[in-house]
Design an enzyme around this catalytic site. Sequence first.
Site, mmCIF file in Angstrom:
data_model
loop_
_atom_site.group_PDB
_atom_site.id
_atom_site.type_symbol
_atom_site.label_atom_id
_atom_site.label_comp_id
_atom_site.label_asym_id
_atom_site.label_seq_id
_atom_site.Cartn_x
_atom_site.Cartn_y
_atom_site.Cartn_z
ATOM 1 N N ALA A 127 41.034 43.427 23.454
ATOM 2 C CA ALA A 127 42.109 42.849 22.628
ATOM 3 C C ALA A 127 42.925 41.818 23.404
ATOM 4 O O ALA A 127 43.898 41.275 22.887
ATOM 5 C CB ALA A 127 43.029 43.955 22.107
ATOM 6 N N PHE B 135 42.964 38.261 26.112
ATOM 7 C CA PHE B 135 42.562 36.855 25.966
ATOM 8 C C PHE B 135 41.034 36.685 26.050
ATOM 9 O O PHE B 135 40.361 36.442 25.034
ATOM 10 C CB PHE B 135 43.302 36.041 27.036
ATOM 11 N N THR C 158 48.505 47.172 26.087
ATOM 12 C CA THR C 158 49.697 46.866 26.876
ATOM 13 C C THR C 158 50.349 45.652 26.206
ATOM 14 O O THR C 158 49.870 45.172 25.169
ATOM 15 C CB THR C 158 49.302 46.485 28.315
ATOM 16 N N THR D 117 37.557 37.969 39.617
ATOM 17 C CA THR D 117 38.299 36.715 39.707
ATOM 18 C C THR D 117 38.074 36.003 41.040
ATOM 19 O O THR D 117 37.862 36.651 42.071
ATOM 20 C CB THR D 117 39.811 37.008 39.535
ATOM 21 N N ASP D 118 38.204 34.675 41.004
ATOM 22 C CA ASP D 118 38.108 33.897 42.250
ATOM 23 C C ASP D 118 39.280 34.180 43.189
ATOM 24 O O ASP D 118 39.234 33.825 44.365
ATOM 25 C CB ASP D 118 38.002 32.398 41.958
ATOM 26 N N GLU D 119 40.336 34.836 42.670
ATOM 27 C CA GLU D 119 41.508 35.089 43.518
ATOM 28 C C GLU D 119 41.217 36.080 44.634
ATOM 29 O O GLU D 119 41.986 36.175 45.593
ATOM 30 C CB GLU D 119 42.686 35.579 42.671
ATOM 31 N N TYR E 248 48.001 41.664 42.664
ATOM 32 C CA TYR E 248 46.971 41.535 41.619
ATOM 33 C C TYR E 248 45.593 41.346 42.246
ATOM 34 O O TYR E 248 44.648 42.101 41.965
ATOM 35 C CB TYR E 248 47.293 40.362 40.680
ATOM 36 N N LYS F 39 42.177 43.671 42.223
ATOM 37 C CA LYS F 39 40.865 43.241 41.708
ATOM 38 C C LYS F 39 39.804 43.379 42.811
ATOM 39 O O LYS F 39 38.675 43.798 42.554
ATOM 40 C CB LYS F 39 40.927 41.791 41.205
ATOM 41 N N PRO G 9 58.886 25.450 34.194
ATOM 42 C CA PRO G 9 59.213 25.805 35.586
ATOM 43 C C PRO G 9 58.001 25.697 36.513
ATOM 44 O O PRO G 9 57.202 26.624 36.626
ATOM 45 C CB PRO G 9 59.697 27.255 35.454
ATOM 46 N N ARG H 202 56.300 30.735 43.966
ATOM 47 C CA ARG H 202 55.778 32.116 43.895
ATOM 48 C C ARG H 202 55.572 32.613 45.325
ATOM 49 O O ARG H 202 55.025 31.869 46.155
ATOM 50 C CB ARG H 202 54.455 32.069 43.129
HETATM 51 P P1 NAD Z 1 44.740 39.791 29.411
HETATM 52 O O1 NAD Z 1 45.926 40.176 30.235
HETATM 53 O O2 NAD Z 1 44.881 38.756 28.355
HETATM 54 O O3 NAD Z 1 44.137 41.102 28.700
HETATM 55 C C1 NAD Z 1 43.971 42.308 29.386
HETATM 56 C C2 NAD Z 1 43.620 43.367 28.350
HETATM 57 O O4 NAD Z 1 43.394 44.613 29.017
HETATM 58 C C3 NAD Z 1 44.728 43.620 27.324
HETATM 59 O O5 NAD Z 1 44.194 43.700 26.029
HETATM 60 C C4 NAD Z 1 45.312 44.950 27.759
HETATM 61 O O6 NAD Z 1 45.902 45.683 26.694
HETATM 62 C C5 NAD Z 1 44.093 45.640 28.328
HETATM 63 N N1 NAD Z 1 44.416 46.712 29.292
HETATM 64 C C6 NAD Z 1 45.281 46.645 30.328
HETATM 65 N N2 NAD Z 1 45.306 47.827 30.982
HETATM 66 C C7 NAD Z 1 44.413 48.631 30.348
HETATM 67 C C8 NAD Z 1 43.986 49.964 30.564
HETATM 68 N N3 NAD Z 1 44.477 50.720 31.577
HETATM 69 N N4 NAD Z 1 43.056 50.490 29.745
HETATM 70 C C9 NAD Z 1 42.557 49.746 28.702
HETATM 71 N N5 NAD Z 1 42.940 48.487 28.453
HETATM 72 C C10 NAD Z 1 43.857 47.943 29.271
HETATM 73 O O7 NAD Z 1 43.603 39.413 30.461
HETATM 74 P P2 NAD Z 1 42.559 38.202 30.495
HETATM 75 O O8 NAD Z 1 43.240 36.999 31.017
HETATM 76 O O9 NAD Z 1 41.809 38.151 29.236
HETATM 77 O O10 NAD Z 1 41.597 38.734 31.668
HETATM 78 C C11 NAD Z 1 40.520 39.607 31.363
HETATM 79 C C12 NAD Z 1 39.786 39.933 32.649
HETATM 80 O O11 NAD Z 1 39.306 38.728 33.232
HETATM 81 C C13 NAD Z 1 40.658 40.605 33.707
HETATM 82 O O12 NAD Z 1 39.903 41.594 34.363
HETATM 83 C C14 NAD Z 1 41.005 39.480 34.667
HETATM 84 O O13 NAD Z 1 41.220 39.964 35.975
HETATM 85 C C15 NAD Z 1 39.750 38.625 34.574
HETATM 86 N N6 NAD Z 1 39.943 37.190 34.835
HETATM 87 C C16 NAD Z 1 40.886 36.464 34.153
HETATM 88 C C17 NAD Z 1 40.993 35.094 34.371
HETATM 89 C C18 NAD Z 1 42.018 34.260 33.653
HETATM 90 O O14 NAD Z 1 42.224 33.105 34.041
HETATM 91 N N7 NAD Z 1 42.659 34.730 32.598
HETATM 92 C C19 NAD Z 1 40.139 34.469 35.285
HETATM 93 C C20 NAD Z 1 39.186 35.241 35.975
HETATM 94 C C21 NAD Z 1 39.088 36.593 35.732
HETATM 95 O O1 DAU Z 2 41.970 32.195 39.197
HETATM 96 C C1 DAU Z 2 41.779 33.209 38.241
HETATM 97 C C2 DAU Z 2 43.109 33.818 37.891
HETATM 98 O O2 DAU Z 2 43.791 32.841 37.112
HETATM 99 C C3 DAU Z 2 43.000 35.124 37.107
HETATM 100 O O3 DAU Z 2 42.378 36.085 37.920
HETATM 101 C C4 DAU Z 2 44.379 35.601 36.671
HETATM 102 O O4 DAU Z 2 44.266 36.767 35.864
HETATM 103 C C5 DAU Z 2 45.050 34.506 35.885
HETATM 104 O O5 DAU Z 2 46.381 34.899 35.589
HETATM 105 C C6 DAU Z 2 45.080 33.205 36.689
HETATM 106 O O6 DAU Z 2 45.939 33.372 37.846
HETATM 107 P P1 DAU Z 2 46.970 32.224 38.314
HETATM 108 O O7 DAU Z 2 48.013 32.863 39.102
HETATM 109 O O8 DAU Z 2 46.257 31.072 38.911
HETATM 110 O O9 DAU Z 2 47.502 31.772 36.840
HETATM 111 P P2 DAU Z 2 48.957 31.350 36.374
HETATM 112 O O10 DAU Z 2 48.781 30.803 34.999
HETATM 113 O O11 DAU Z 2 49.946 32.421 36.566
HETATM 114 O O12 DAU Z 2 49.306 30.156 37.364
HETATM 115 C C7 DAU Z 2 48.484 29.003 37.458
HETATM 116 C C8 DAU Z 2 49.151 28.051 38.447
HETATM 117 O O13 DAU Z 2 50.386 27.591 37.866
HETATM 118 C C9 DAU Z 2 49.523 28.722 39.762
HETATM 119 O O14 DAU Z 2 49.371 27.783 40.823
HETATM 120 C C10 DAU Z 2 51.001 29.052 39.599
HETATM 121 C C11 DAU Z 2 51.495 27.930 38.712
HETATM 122 N N1 DAU Z 2 52.624 28.298 37.827
HETATM 123 C C12 DAU Z 2 52.482 29.404 37.047
HETATM 124 C C13 DAU Z 2 53.508 29.812 36.216
HETATM 125 C C14 DAU Z 2 53.361 31.034 35.347
HETATM 126 C C15 DAU Z 2 53.781 27.546 37.804
HETATM 127 O O15 DAU Z 2 53.921 26.528 38.516
HETATM 128 N N2 DAU Z 2 54.811 27.937 36.998
HETATM 129 C C16 DAU Z 2 54.710 29.060 36.202
HETATM 130 O O16 DAU Z 2 55.705 29.367 35.494
#
Ligand code: NAD
Ligand code: DAU
Length: 327
Positions: free
Chosen positions: A9, A11, A34, A114-116, A139, A143, A194, A262
């Site tokens: 549910a 992203f 959540t 994740t690449d992080e 975070y 991971k 910001p 950050r």
């Molecule tokens: P998101 O935060 O949008 O969604 C996370 C989902 O997990 C939510 O629906 C939440 O309710 C559910 N969840 C959280 N804790 C849970 C638990 N204990 N049991 C069951 N469900 C739970 O996340 P996203 O951005 O879609 O990321 C999905 C996955 O991809 C994550 O594992 C994240 O680390 C990874 N990822 C994200 C990105 C990115 O840029 N968004 C990039 C690389 C990897």
């Molecule tokens: O690289 C993959 C990761 O990308 C995933 O594993 C994470 O789940 C996802 O949240 C994302 O992490 P980042 O920390 O890179 O994403 P975020 O959108 O928080 O930040 C992207 C960049 O923008 C980072 O350099 C921080 C900066 N930023 C972020 C926020 C929220 C700002 O400058 N201002 C802000 O308010």
Amino acid sequence: MRLLVTGGAGFIGSHFVKRMLAAGEDVVVLDKFTYAGNPANLPEEVDCRRGDISIREDVDQLGPVEAIVNFAAETHVDRSILGPEDFVRTDVLGTLVLLQAAEQQSARFVQVSTDEVYGDVEPGWSSREDDSLRPSSPYSASKAGGDLQVLAAVRTFGVNASITRGSNTYGPNQYPEKVLPLFVTNALDGHPLPLYGDGRQVRDWLHVDDHCAAIELVLRQGEAGETYNVGAGEEHENVELTRLIVEQLDVDTALVRHVEDRAGHDRRYSLDTTKIRSLGWHPRRDWDEGVRATIEWYRGNRDWWEPIKRSSGFREYYDRQYEARLA
Ligand code: NAD
Ligand code: DAU
């Protein structure tokens, strides 16, 4: 295939669920709902159960499945700095519990990572799958812990598991705490954007459709114990993304505010994606086109993000994270 998608549910998970349903798979979603889990991300007919991946009974209520793709996680770096406990519980312990279920059911397992986990990357280098893990935030440390549980489960218990390590993903339905939807929706509301520190941090941007295509490929063709980087090679500084948003929405550049950085902020991510490309994957969405289409999606879907941004939970988080920074 009877497929369990955890975190379906959220992203990326919700895009993946829709993709797998379109492919004719029998999908069941397990999600804790959540703050980031949103029923509006999924069609009503999806079989979606509420539950926590770190609780074995919640996982077992679903009955046997042939494969598990684990998206469920606490995902926001800034929130992990404010309070890391839930990150360890879900991203490490939750992964372990799912691996135990996969072992018992002889299910295929894909861990969405994740690449992080590689930490920041020096100019001129792109992380390879066998590079050492140097996570910087609670975070990414969580991971990385999940990834190590996966590799241990393959080696010790013979679980048929692979890992994907995706880069910064963008597209519709992303919770508006992440930089792109936060900045777009703030700009649409006339609120400040910001930008942390000097805004010269580099992220490797990937459209959610391309990310999901790679995860499906690894689910079907990836090998046990193997990790696959997923990135489009679209490295852009945050200032560049911010400029694109400001220009497209035609808002005053004075909305952009450089604020306190950050803690532990990684400077640059970059992935070597030779391995996933050798399976036949390549990104289809162009960055400029994909980001512009995503900005338009948020402009056209206020009914999706306004309830989130007006909710007390979001406002509390926003004040905690930004009030002092923007004062
Ligand atoms: P998101 O935060 O949008 O969604 C996370 C989902 O997990 C939510 O629906 C939440 O309710 C559910 N969840 C959280 N804790 C849970 C638990 N204990 N049991 C069951 N469900 C739970 O996340 P996203 O951005 O879609 O990321 C999905 C996955 O991809 C994550 O594992 C994240 O680390 C990874 N990822 C994200 C990105 C990115 O840029 N968004 C990039 C690389 C990897
Ligand atoms: O690289 C993959 C990761 O990308 C995933 O594993 C994470 O789940 C996802 O949240 C994302 O992490 P980042 O920390 O890179 O994403 P975020 O959108 O928080 O930040 C992207 C960049 O923008 C980072 O350099 C921080 C900066 N930023 C972020 C926020 C929220 C700002 O400058 N201002 C802000 O308010």
